[in-house]
Design a protein around this motif. Structure first.
Motif, PDB file in Angstrom:
ATOM      1  N   ARG A  61       7.691   0.404   8.211  1.00  0.00           N
ATOM      2  CA  ARG A  61       8.010  -0.980   7.718  1.00  0.00           C
ATOM      3  C   ARG A  61       7.301  -1.491   6.515  1.00  0.00           C
ATOM      4  N   ARG A  62       8.104  -2.316   5.738  1.00  0.00           N
ATOM      5  CA  ARG A  62       7.110  -2.616   4.408  1.00  0.00           C
ATOM      6  C   ARG A  62       5.993  -3.627   4.694  1.00  0.00           C
ATOM      7  N   PHE A  63       4.864  -3.546   3.838  1.00  0.00           N
ATOM      8  CA  PHE A  63       3.729  -4.113   4.086  1.00  0.00           C
ATOM      9  C   PHE A  63       3.875  -5.590   4.337  1.00  0.00           C
ATOM     10  N   SER A  64       5.052  -6.246   3.504  1.00  0.00           N
ATOM     11  CA  SER A  64       5.264  -7.600   3.615  1.00  0.00           C
ATOM     12  C   SER A  64       5.961  -8.067   4.937  1.00  0.00           C
ATOM     13  N   GLN A  65       6.512  -7.026   5.681  1.00  0.00           N
ATOM     14  CA  GLN A  65       7.244  -7.186   6.890  1.00  0.00           C
ATOM     15  C   GLN A  65       6.404  -7.144   8.071  1.00  0.00           C
ATOM     16  N   LEU A  66       4.910  -6.603   7.914  1.00  0.00           N
ATOM     17  CA  LEU A  66       4.052  -6.601   9.024  1.00  0.00           C
ATOM     18  C   LEU A  66       3.611  -8.204   9.347  1.00  0.00           C
ATOM     19  N   HIS A  67       3.539  -8.286  10.704  1.00  0.00           N
ATOM     20  CA  HIS A  67       3.110  -9.462  11.329  1.00  0.00           C
ATOM     21  C   HIS A  67       1.454  -9.749  11.087  1.00  0.00           C
ATOM     22  N   PRO A  68       1.107 -10.729  10.813  1.00  0.00           N
ATOM     23  CA  PRO A  68      -0.146 -11.080  10.583  1.00  0.00           C
ATOM     24  C   PRO A  68      -1.229 -10.328  11.538  1.00  0.00           C
ATOM     25  N   PRO A  69      -1.111 -10.222  12.610  1.00  0.00           N
ATOM     26  CA  PRO A  69      -1.979  -9.537  13.631  1.00  0.00           C
ATOM     27  C   PRO A  69      -2.012  -7.921  13.147  1.00  0.00           C
ATOM     28  N   ASN A  70      -0.954  -7.186  12.470  1.00  0.00           N
ATOM     29  CA  ASN A  70      -1.236  -6.153  12.214  1.00  0.00           C
ATOM     30  C   ASN A  70      -1.737  -5.761  10.899  1.00  0.00           C
ATOM     31  N   LYS A  71      -2.036  -6.690  10.235  1.00  0.00           N
ATOM     32  CA  LYS A  71      -2.426  -6.678   8.713  1.00  0.00           C
ATOM     33  C   LYS A  71      -3.916  -6.751   8.936  1.00  0.00           C
ATOM     34  N   THR A  72      -4.299  -5.481   9.244  1.00  0.00           N
ATOM     35  CA  THR A  72      -6.058  -5.431   9.445  1.00  0.00           C
ATOM     36  C   THR A  72      -6.538  -5.009   8.048  1.00  0.00           C
ATOM     37  N   THR A  73      -7.916  -5.097   8.245  1.00  0.00           N
ATOM     38  CA  THR A  73      -8.785  -4.889   7.006  1.00  0.00           C
ATOM     39  C   THR A  73      -8.295  -3.554   6.410  1.00  0.00           C
ATOM     40  N   TYR A  74      -8.215  -2.505   7.083  1.00  0.00           N
ATOM     41  CA  TYR A  74      -7.856  -1.324   6.785  1.00  0.00           C
ATOM     42  C   TYR A  74      -6.536  -1.158   5.806  1.00  0.00           C
ATOM     43  N   THR A  75      -5.571  -1.777   6.509  1.00  0.00           N
ATOM     44  CA  THR A  75      -4.254  -1.979   5.897  1.00  0.00           C
ATOM     45  C   THR A  75      -4.362  -2.572   4.407  1.00  0.00           C
ATOM     46  N   TYR A  76      -5.282  -3.716   4.263  1.00  0.00           N
ATOM     47  CA  TYR A  76      -5.474  -4.373   2.995  1.00  0.00           C
ATOM     48  C   TYR A  76      -6.205  -3.370   2.191  1.00  0.00           C
ATOM     49  N   ASN A  77      -7.264  -2.819   2.526  1.00  0.00           N
ATOM     50  CA  ASN A  77      -8.022  -1.921   1.635  1.00  0.00           C
ATOM     51  C   ASN A  77      -7.107  -0.727   1.156  1.00  0.00           C
ATOM     52  N   THR A  78      -6.225  -0.404   2.007  1.00  0.00           N
ATOM     53  CA  THR A  78      -5.227   0.786   1.464  1.00  0.00           C
ATOM     54  C   THR A  78      -4.455   0.131   0.465  1.00  0.00           C
ATOM     55  N   MET A  79      -3.940  -1.025   0.596  1.00  0.00           N
ATOM     56  CA  MET A  79      -2.895  -1.711  -0.378  1.00  0.00           C
ATOM     57  C   MET A  79      -3.770  -1.845  -1.666  1.00  0.00           C
ATOM     58  N   MET A  80      -4.841  -2.315  -1.535  1.00  0.00           N
ATOM     59  CA  MET A  80      -5.654  -2.719  -2.743  1.00  0.00           C
ATOM     60  C   MET A  80      -5.903  -1.121  -3.354  1.00  0.00           C
ATOM     61  N   LYS A  81      -6.111  -0.331  -2.734  1.00  0.00           N
ATOM     62  CA  LYS A  81      -6.473   0.938  -3.590  1.00  0.00           C
ATOM     63  C   LYS A  81      -5.481   1.478  -4.199  1.00  0.00           C
ATOM     64  N   ALA A  82      -4.373   1.258  -3.492  1.00  0.00           N
ATOM     65  CA  ALA A  82      -3.021   2.065  -4.111  1.00  0.00           C
ATOM     66  C   ALA A  82      -2.803   1.355  -5.221  1.00  0.00           C
ATOM     67  N   GLN A  83      -3.054   0.145  -5.469  1.00  0.00           N
ATOM     68  CA  GLN A  83      -2.746  -0.701  -6.797  1.00  0.00           C
ATOM     69  C   GLN A  83      -3.704  -0.010  -8.096  1.00  0.00           C
ATOM     70  N   LEU A  84      -4.798   0.248  -7.599  1.00  0.00           N
ATOM     71  CA  LEU A  84      -5.649   0.754  -8.468  1.00  0.00           C
ATOM     72  C   LEU A  84      -5.607   2.122  -8.980  1.00  0.00           C
ATOM     73  N   GLN A  85      -4.737   2.971  -8.149  1.00  0.00           N
ATOM     74  CA  GLN A  85      -4.673   4.303  -8.231  1.00  0.00           C
ATOM     75  C   GLN A  85      -3.083   4.762  -8.500  1.00  0.00           C
ATOM     76  N   ASN A  86      -2.305   3.609  -8.836  1.00  0.00           N
ATOM     77  CA  ASN A  86      -0.923   4.130  -9.168  1.00  0.00           C
ATOM     78  C   ASN A  86      -0.649   4.592 -10.520  1.00  0.00           C
ATOM     79  N   PRO A  87       0.176   5.141 -10.760  1.00  0.00           N
ATOM     80  CA  PRO A  87       0.639   5.686 -12.175  1.00  0.00           C
ATOM     81  C   PRO A  87       0.413   4.434 -13.144  1.00  0.00           C
TER      82      PRO A  87
END
Length: 527
Positions: A6-32
């Motif tokens: 499922r896309r990140f935006s489709q996840l329900h709040p309880p699933n949006k854990t700290t880890y998920t956010y960390n991963t999303m943020m890291k991806a934004q910095l490592q993108n091409p």
DNA sequence: ATAGGGTTAG
């Protein structure tokens, strides 16, 4: 069927854990195409949603602040870190803070933090050193470097790069490089790049040849180094060497090779590289495609240049300029103007160089009125623009108008501009004006060999043989020799052959080429 | 997870 992912935006709040956010943020910095702003957006959302941060979150967020140079945001995060109590618990978090302050030039802040650390590691030291280097404070950088309890390849490379780039002390940089116990690819590349940047390609190449494990960065430094310092033949040679070693070049290497072909007019080589990029699926971008457009234009292959340009998914002002200047130079003045208006319609920001290209397209096409109209649209015309305008008028036989324009210039004319006028003097047989221009050229140091030859011809055309001889004598007295003209010709076998004019070179095949030229001229005579 | 190398094209 429910999708497994499922896309990140489709996840329900309880699933949006700290880890998920960390991963999303890291991806934004490592993108091409890194987007630190987006990462910070996630961070704000995270706090709005009441998700807690952990010791992995802060280094990522601080890096995002560092990339945007968002000092204010960084300070907020700093405050939060202290409040939450992460400050003294994690060395990664503390190092993230130093890095953030260093990038914003807040060295006193970084230093104070560093001194207050209960525990610092090698990274903390390296960050501090690189902070001073970035500010150009090599004295302080050296002090900290000397105080370090231990140093690694990173510490040394930071210092080497700093001495080379900030103080231009390449000898000192090399001394440090030689002092290193062990070096990795990055330390080698740092040193090689310093030599390449100052144009010492002999030293750069020497080190490059000594490397046993070269990276794509190493190859790119060497290829582009030769290119920037007027040795496209060697750039192409190294590129081919790379291929013969079965190394797949990246876009940086490929751009260097294409530009080398453009400089040499090596169309077949250029075409081959174009094919190679497609076949090997080398990730191309706007720069690669612009280089290809320019290469085809410089080689006179306008059709292929159009094909590349029109097929580009996105274009910038450099791409448009390659197209417009190329069309003008190849005699398609009106088409150049069409592209120019198309460019303006697409709201591309026009810059000084575009105007130079458009004006010289007008000049070559003889569009005097259009050229004047465009010149008048330039808000702050530079001496180059005046030069184009003068050239345009001179070529159109309007020497008087050109002179009155020169009189109205807010700046001193340069030698190219006077050179255009002198050319006009020959065509229109203006001896007196020619002498006046020659004096101007002497003042700006533009009285090179060609100028005296031209002046001598002006005298000759007007039957003033004695004055003409005087010019020839000046040439001899000043020991001026025409710079050897050089052409590169693609041989039938695909190799490149230099054809040097004005001097004898054993390396080139002048005899062969002269023989061919001789037979060609005989054939022409027979017609 | 924090530190060092090529920003190339007109």
């Amino acid at each position: 069927m429910r999708p497994l992912v499922r896309r990140f935006s489709q996840l329900h709040p309880p699933n949006k854990t700290t880890y998920t956010y960390n991963t999303m943020m890291k991806a934004q910095l490592q993108n091409p195409t890194p987007d630190p702003q987006k990462a910070l957006g996630f961070f704000n959302k995270m706090r709005r949603n009441g998700i807690s941060c952990d010791n992995y979150t802060y280094p990522i967020v601080l890096k995002a602040c560092r990339m945007t140079r968002g000092l204010w945001e960084g300070r907020q995060v700093h405050g939060e870190i202290v409040k939450v109590g992460f400050f003294n618990s994690d060395v990664y978090v503390r190092n993230g803070l130093i890095g953030m302050y260093c990038k914003s030039g807040q060295m006193s802040c970084s230093r104070a933090l560093f001194e207050g650390f209960c525990e610092k590691d090698l990274v903390s030291w390296n960050l501090l050193v690189s902070g001073y280097v970035e500010c150009g404070d090599m004295v302080e950088a050296q002090k900290v470097f000397d105080e370090m309890p231990e140093r690694d390849v990173v510490s040394w490379s930071i210092m080497i790069d700093g001495y080379g780039k900030k103080t231009g002390d390449i000898v000192r940089a090399r001394l440090l490089f030689d002092k290193m116990d062990e070096r990795d690819v990055v330390s080698w590349n740092t040193m090689i790049d310093l030599y390449a940047k100052v144009g010492d390609m002999v030293a750069a190449r020497e080190l490059f040849d000594m490397m046993d494990r070269k990276s794509l960065v190493s190859w790119s430094i060497i290829i582009n180094g030769y290119l920037q310092h007027q040795d496209p033949m060697e750039a192409l040679y190294v590129f081919n060497l790379m291929l013969s070693h079965d190394i797949k070049p990246d876009k940086f290497c490929v751009v260097g090779a294409i530009s080398a072909c453009a400089q040499l007019g090596a169309l077949d080589q250029g075409k081959w590289i174009h094919m190679y990029i497609k076949k090997k699926k080398i990730v191309s971008d706007i720069v690669v495609n612009t280089a290809l457009t320019d290469m085809y234009m410089k080689c006179g292959s306008t059709e292929e240049a159009r094909a590349v340009f029109n097929g580009m998914p996105e274009k910038n002002v450099v791409s448009w300029n390659a197209m417009i200047s190329g069309l003008g130079a190849n005699g398609f003045g009106d088409e150049a103007l069409t592209y120019f208006s198309q460019m303006e319609q697409e709201q591309i920001q026009v810059d000084d160089l575009i105007y130079v290209s458009v004006l010289s397209a007008c000049s070559h096409g003889g569009f005097v009125a259009k050229g004047l109209e465009i010149f008048n649209r330039i808000k702050d015309p530079k001496v180059e623009h005046y030069g184009c305008l003068i050239d345009l008028l001179v070529r159109a036989g309007k020497l008087e108008q050109a002179i009155s324009f020169i009189a109205s210039m807010p700046m001193e004319p340069n030698k190219d501009l006077w050179g255009s006028v002198l050319l006009g003097c020959r065509v229109q047989k203006y001896v007196g004006l020619g002498e006046f221009v020659l004096n101007k050229l002497k003042k700006v140091g533009g009285d090179d060999c060609g100028v005296y030859v031209l002046m001598s011809n002006i005298y000759g055309d007007n039957g003033m043989w004695e004055e003409g001889m005087k010019m020839r004598k000046i040439l001899l007295e000043k020991g001026m020799v025409k710079e050897g003209g050089k052409s590169v010709i693609e041989a039938v076998d695909g190799g490149l052959v230099e054809f040097v004019c004005g001097k004898n070179s054993k390396l080139c095949r002048n005899d062969d080429i002269e023989h061919v030229l001789w037979s060609l001229s005989k054939m022409v005579d027979l017609e």
